[in-house]
Design a protein around this motif. Structure first.
Motif, PDB file in Angstrom:
ATOM      1  N   ALA A 162      -6.651   5.055 -58.374  1.00 41.78           N
ATOM      2  CA  ALA A 162      -5.492   5.928 -58.128  1.00 41.78           C
ATOM      3  C   ALA A 162      -5.538   6.511 -56.716  1.00 41.78           C
ATOM      4  CB  ALA A 162      -5.449   7.050 -59.168  1.00 41.78           C
ATOM      5  N   THR A 163      -6.722   6.925 -56.288  1.00 44.62           N
ATOM      6  CA  THR A 163      -6.846   7.588 -54.980  1.00 44.62           C
ATOM      7  C   THR A 163      -6.756   6.601 -53.830  1.00 44.62           C
ATOM      8  OG1 THR A 163      -8.378   9.121 -56.046  1.00 44.62           O
ATOM      9  CG2 THR A 163      -8.260   9.202 -53.621  1.00 44.62           C
ATOM     10  N   HIS A 164      -7.470   5.462 -53.948  1.00 41.31           N
ATOM     11  CA  HIS A 164      -7.618   4.558 -52.801  1.00 41.31           C
ATOM     12  C   HIS A 164      -6.789   3.283 -52.912  1.00 41.31           C
ATOM     13  CE1 HIS A 164     -10.958   7.042 -51.319  1.00 41.31           C
ATOM     14  NE2 HIS A 164     -11.374   7.095 -52.576  1.00 41.31           N
ATOM     15  N   GLY A 165      -6.326   2.942 -54.099  1.00 38.98           N
ATOM     16  CA  GLY A 165      -5.618   1.679 -54.294  1.00 38.98           C
ATOM     17  C   GLY A 165      -6.611   0.552 -54.543  1.00 38.98           C
ATOM     18  N   ALA A 166      -6.120  -0.553 -55.135  1.00 38.78           N
ATOM     19  CA  ALA A 166      -7.008  -1.658 -55.522  1.00 38.78           C
ATOM     20  C   ALA A 166      -7.607  -2.359 -54.303  1.00 38.78           C
ATOM     21  CB  ALA A 166      -6.259  -2.667 -56.389  1.00 38.78           C
ATOM     22  N   VAL A 167      -6.889  -2.322 -53.180  1.00 42.20           N
ATOM     23  CA  VAL A 167      -7.407  -2.956 -51.962  1.00 42.20           C
ATOM     24  C   VAL A 167      -7.980  -1.854 -51.073  1.00 42.20           C
ATOM     25  CG1 VAL A 167      -6.811  -4.365 -49.947  1.00 42.20           C
ATOM     26  CG2 VAL A 167      -5.715  -4.811 -52.153  1.00 42.20           C
ATOM     27  N   SER A 168      -9.263  -1.565 -51.285  1.00 37.59           N
ATOM     28  CA  SER A 168      -9.884  -0.454 -50.560  1.00 37.59           C
ATOM     29  C   SER A 168     -11.394  -0.626 -50.549  1.00 37.59           C
ATOM     30  CB  SER A 168      -9.536   0.875 -51.240  1.00 37.59           C
ATOM     31  OG  SER A 168     -10.084   0.903 -52.552  1.00 37.59           O
ATOM     32  N   GLU A 169     -12.027   0.060 -49.602  1.00 32.16           N
ATOM     33  CA  GLU A 169     -13.481   0.034 -49.508  1.00 32.16           C
ATOM     34  C   GLU A 169     -14.108   0.559 -50.801  1.00 32.16           C
ATOM     35  OE1 GLU A 169     -14.935   2.308 -46.215  1.00 32.16           O
ATOM     36  OE2 GLU A 169     -16.980   1.490 -46.425  1.00 32.16           O
ATOM     37  N   ALA A 170     -13.565   1.676 -51.303  1.00 36.18           N
ATOM     38  CA  ALA A 170     -14.167   2.296 -52.486  1.00 36.18           C
ATOM     39  C   ALA A 170     -14.127   1.345 -53.685  1.00 36.18           C
ATOM     40  CB  ALA A 170     -13.436   3.598 -52.820  1.00 36.18           C
ATOM     41  N   VAL A 171     -13.009   0.631 -53.843  1.00 34.55           N
ATOM     42  CA  VAL A 171     -12.891  -0.251 -55.007  1.00 34.55           C
ATOM     43  C   VAL A 171     -13.803  -1.470 -54.887  1.00 34.55           C
ATOM     44  CG1 VAL A 171     -11.318  -1.855 -56.196  1.00 34.55           C
ATOM     45  CG2 VAL A 171     -10.641   0.519 -55.825  1.00 34.55           C
ATOM     46  N   VAL A 172     -13.881  -2.100 -53.717  1.00 35.07           N
ATOM     47  CA  VAL A 172     -14.758  -3.286 -53.639  1.00 35.07           C
ATOM     48  C   VAL A 172     -16.226  -2.892 -53.802  1.00 35.07           C
ATOM     49  CG1 VAL A 172     -13.166  -4.774 -52.343  1.00 35.07           C
ATOM     50  CG2 VAL A 172     -14.837  -3.368 -51.080  1.00 35.07           C
ATOM     51  N   LEU A 173     -16.587  -1.676 -53.361  1.00 39.67           N
ATOM     52  CA  LEU A 173     -17.968  -1.224 -53.575  1.00 39.67           C
ATOM     53  C   LEU A 173     -18.246  -1.055 -55.073  1.00 39.67           C
ATOM     54  CD1 LEU A 173     -18.377   1.345 -50.635  1.00 39.67           C
ATOM     55  CD2 LEU A 173     -19.467  -0.915 -50.861  1.00 39.67           C
ATOM     56  N   GLU A 174     -17.297  -0.449 -55.788  1.00 38.41           N
ATOM     57  CA  GLU A 174     -17.497  -0.290 -57.246  1.00 38.41           C
ATOM     58  C   GLU A 174     -17.458  -1.638 -57.958  1.00 38.41           C
ATOM     59  OE1 GLU A 174     -15.226   2.786 -59.202  1.00 38.41           O
ATOM     60  OE2 GLU A 174     -15.581   4.227 -57.595  1.00 38.41           O
ATOM     61  N   MET A 175     -16.616  -2.551 -57.474  1.00 44.04           N
ATOM     62  CA  MET A 175     -16.569  -3.895 -58.076  1.00 44.04           C
ATOM     63  C   MET A 175     -17.903  -4.619 -57.915  1.00 44.04           C
ATOM     64  SD  MET A 175     -12.781  -5.265 -56.834  1.00 44.04           S
ATOM     65  CE  MET A 175     -12.984  -6.969 -57.412  1.00 44.04           C
ATOM     66  N   ALA A 176     -18.469  -4.555 -56.706  1.00 44.52           N
ATOM     67  CA  ALA A 176     -19.741  -5.246 -56.457  1.00 44.52           C
ATOM     68  C   ALA A 176     -20.858  -4.633 -57.299  1.00 44.52           C
ATOM     69  CB  ALA A 176     -20.094  -5.201 -54.968  1.00 44.52           C
ATOM     70  N   ALA A 177     -20.913  -3.306 -57.302  1.00 45.17           N
ATOM     71  CA  ALA A 177     -21.961  -2.639 -58.087  1.00 45.17           C
ATOM     72  C   ALA A 177     -21.775  -2.933 -59.574  1.00 45.17           C
ATOM     73  CB  ALA A 177     -21.929  -1.133 -57.815  1.00 45.17           C
ATOM     74  N   GLY A 178     -20.524  -2.922 -60.028  1.00 41.47           N
ATOM     75  CA  GLY A 178     -20.248  -3.169 -61.442  1.00 41.47           C
ATOM     76  C   GLY A 178     -20.598  -4.591 -61.857  1.00 41.47           C
ATOM     77  N   ALA A 179     -20.273  -5.558 -60.997  1.00 38.69           N
ATOM     78  CA  ALA A 179     -20.584  -6.955 -61.317  1.00 38.69           C
ATOM     79  C   ALA A 179     -22.092  -7.166 -61.365  1.00 38.69           C
ATOM     80  CB  ALA A 179     -19.949  -7.878 -60.264  1.00 38.69           C
ATOM     81  N   ARG A 180     -22.787  -6.547 -60.411  1.00 40.20           N
ATOM     82  CA  ARG A 180     -24.242  -6.709 -60.353  1.00 40.20           C
ATOM     83  C   ARG A 180     -24.903  -6.101 -61.598  1.00 40.20           C
ATOM     84  NH1 ARG A 180     -28.469  -3.743 -58.464  1.00 40.20           N
ATOM     85  NH2 ARG A 180     -30.305  -5.034 -57.999  1.00 40.20           N
ATOM     86  N   ALA A 181     -24.416  -4.933 -61.983  1.00 42.19           N
ATOM     87  CA  ALA A 181     -24.995  -4.267 -63.158  1.00 42.19           C
ATOM     88  C   ALA A 181     -24.699  -5.070 -64.421  1.00 42.19           C
ATOM     89  CB  ALA A 181     -24.421  -2.857 -63.280  1.00 42.19           C
TER      90      ALA A 181
END
Lengths: 425, 425
Positions: free
Chosen positions: A328-347
């Motif tokens: 909601a804050t940063h949009g799907a195309v954002s630094e914050a989202v790709v960081l959470e995506m990478a961390a989430g995929a790794r976990a």
């Protein structure tokens, strides 16, 4: 030394088929130290083929492909025999081969196939291990100063017939006929992340002395990469190329990801396999292309454990644990989202590395702040998460290809750094 | 009416790159009713390019590709200007375009790029929407009997620059210059699931009367599909082709999935979008290719909610809920596993449809019972799960492509059935 290739076929001139013979034959000949002077494609009607052969004379070697089949539009054999003033006769060994070919497949031999056993007088027959039409080698009249050197070789059109015939039967003939070939060296360095003019700026001055000694430099811009090619001839060819390669590595460093036919996905899989590193991938805008490229490499399953194509926001949350407030804050195309995506995929996959990518492939979906072409990509390992932003304002498929290249290159550089670091895990 | 194509580049003659321009340009011209008489590829050194243009004369139209870039091996522009006796000048609109190109990418413009603004006097400039080098249109001296007809068009080498430039700027020029082209009709029907000889058996007899009236039939076997091509010329061309198409649909029915340049992924996305149906994909052996193909279609995000690349058994269990005992009893490549994968993907993503695929791409991993090439695929919707087995004993990349085609076709047929069913949801 002059070599020509003539490709024949109506389907070529109507653009219904890609001519893969040109690249393949040119490459094989280059590896023998021979350069093709000209390649010509013409319709398979009479006048065009005959004219193409006439235009090529005088010549040392002509390779003609296609038009040796059994149907009424296969006229090459007859036309070439006519042009060279040779009569045709039926070759009994070819008849036996065609009969055996059909017998082995438990099929009736159509009468029309027998025409393929017609051989011009004086021709050498090349047997066809994967089809019915034999290849034919004919002597050509050349200039009086080079008697008996010229040679015309007819090859069948289907690649799986032509290629083994060339490798097993034509290459020995060429080696025997042209024994004093000059040494030819060719080395391609594959780079990503720099444009061709920038590469030239970085290396041209340092390579200038080698160019004066005979080194040739070629630049070829491909999608998401530039190929830098060094070629040289003669006894010093290898030395010049080795020297040029050393300079290029000094100037371009890790922008060079591989050499010759290597691709970036093979290098990633090989390096990760050697270092026993596992990988998960979270893709949005590339839609599976990163995983597709990685899984083209045999043995990829040793590295790639899982891929998550989280095209929707819902899937990003549900599968990768991206927080709704981040979206909601940063949009799907954002630094914050790709960081959470990478961390989430790794976990989720429990891997050593994960990469992620989210962008706007277009044609729709762009905004003023984030125009079509904007893409963020992230990487997570045990120590860190990193992100980078790129801008690829291209058509949709090119956008995906360039973005996948950037993700693979981000991964390559981090994996290489990890592989070269001291054993501290 | 004589048209030639000249492709230039050392990388072509050394066999380092596939010449895709020939097919693409020949195809575009054929669709305009124009046949290319000859295509020639030569080295980008001076004498070869100039000789190739000289050899082509007299001619109505020459298309020259490549050699317009900024590096030192890009010599086409200068050589052609010399040959035609034209001086070069710097075109300020091209300079502005190149500067804007770099500015939009927030990159410095290398000085060398400015050479691309050099334009031969009297040339028409074709702007390059996807790169820096403009195309150039030059008038040629032709035979005295056809003054002012000849035209030489220089096009940039990269396909993503050349193709839109040709379509948007060159085609209108060609149509204006050659208004009295014979009507040429061409219709391609795209089929999947049948071999070309089976297709011919099914349709040839019924089409025979049309062939006698001038219809031509072509069969082109591609990977995972066969293209059936009808062509005809003259005033009755369209009528003959429409009639042939009607017969083909009667005989081949839903084995024809589309026409001309349609691909199966576009048809799936279009049909699902129109019917507001959502999709999840679970891929093992295809490694992301199914999702990649679907996401090549603009607007795919309205349909594809999530993809799961569950390459490992662990990911199949963790992400899709495949039961360990199913994997242990049946193996990862089995009917039971693809059914659980499809059901699991559909449940996880909450979509109307899900498809799944698991197979042995090779080169390693085959067994006696399940040799390399074995593949199972599944589909789940609200009412059912279905599975099918295929056998694709090909190299790894071909295997992936054929399997992705089979999955997309399975989906296409079920989606079409759903779309055509009465409104009962």
């Amino acid at each position: 030394m002059k070599i020509e290739i003539i490709n024949t076929g109506a389907e070529l001139m109507l653009g219904r088929i890609l001519n893969s013979h040109q690249q393949w034959l040119c490459r094989q000949l280059a590896d023998l130290g021979l350069t093709v002077a000209r390649q010509v494609a013409v319709d398979d009607s009479g006048p065009a083929i005959v004219q193409a052969v006439r235009d090529a004379l005088p010549v040392d070697l002509i390779l003609v492909t296609g038009g040796l089949g059994p149907t009424s539009d296969d006229r090459t054999r007859t036309l070439i025999a006519e042009l060279l003033g040779r009569k045709l006769h039926e070759d009994s060994s070819v008849v036996a081969h065609i009969e055996a070919f059909f017998a082995a497949r438990k099929k009736r031999m159509p009468t029309s196939c027998r025409v393929q056993a017609q051989v011009p007088n004086g021709a050498l027959v090349l047997s066809n291990a994967h089809g019915t039409a034999p290849g034919l080698v004919l002597e050509l009249p050349v200039g009086a100063d080079r008697p008996g050197l010229g040679c015309l070789i007819l090859l069948p059109g289907p690649p799986r017939e032509l290629r083994p015939m060339f490798t097993n039967q034509v290459v020995p003939i060429i080696k025997e006929r042209f024994p004093n070939r000059e040494r030819f060296g060719c080395r391609t360095l594959k780079t990503t992340g720099l444009g061709e003019s920038v590469i030239e700026e970085k290396i041209a001055a340092s390579l200038e002395p080698l160019v004066r000694e005979g080194l040739e430099i070629g630049y070829c811009a491909r999608i998401g990469e530039v190929e830098l090619r060094f070629t040289a001839r003669g006894t010093r060819a290898d030395e010049l190329i080795r020297h040029a390669e050393k300079i290029a590595y000094e100037k371009l460093r890790d922008r060079i990801y591989g050499t010759d036919d290597e691709d970036i996905e093979s290098i990633v899989i090989r390096t990760m396999t050697e270092n026993r590193l596992s990988l998960a991938v979270a893709e949005s805008c590339t839609g599976g292309l990163v995983c597709h490229r990685l899984t083209n490499v045999p043995g990829a399953s040793a590295v790639l454990k899982a891929g998550y194509i989280t095209y929707s926001n819902g899937a990003k949350q549900e599968t990768l644990g991206v927080r709704p407030e981040t979206l909601a804050t940063h949009g799907a195309v954002s630094e914050a989202v790709v960081l959470e995506m990478a961390a989430g995929a790794r976990a989720r996959a429990g891997t050593d590395f994960a990469v992620s990518v989210s962008g706007i492939a277009g044609p729709a979906g762009g905004t003023r702040d984030k125009p079509v072409g904007t893409v963020w990509m992230g990487l997570a390992d045990a120590e860190k998460t990193v992100a980078q932003r790129c801008f690829n304002p291209y058509d949709r498929e090119t956008f995906k290809l360039v973005a996948s290249q950037q993700v693979l290159d981000l991964l390559r550089r981090h994996v290489l750094a990890r592989a070269m670091a001291p054993a501290a895990q």
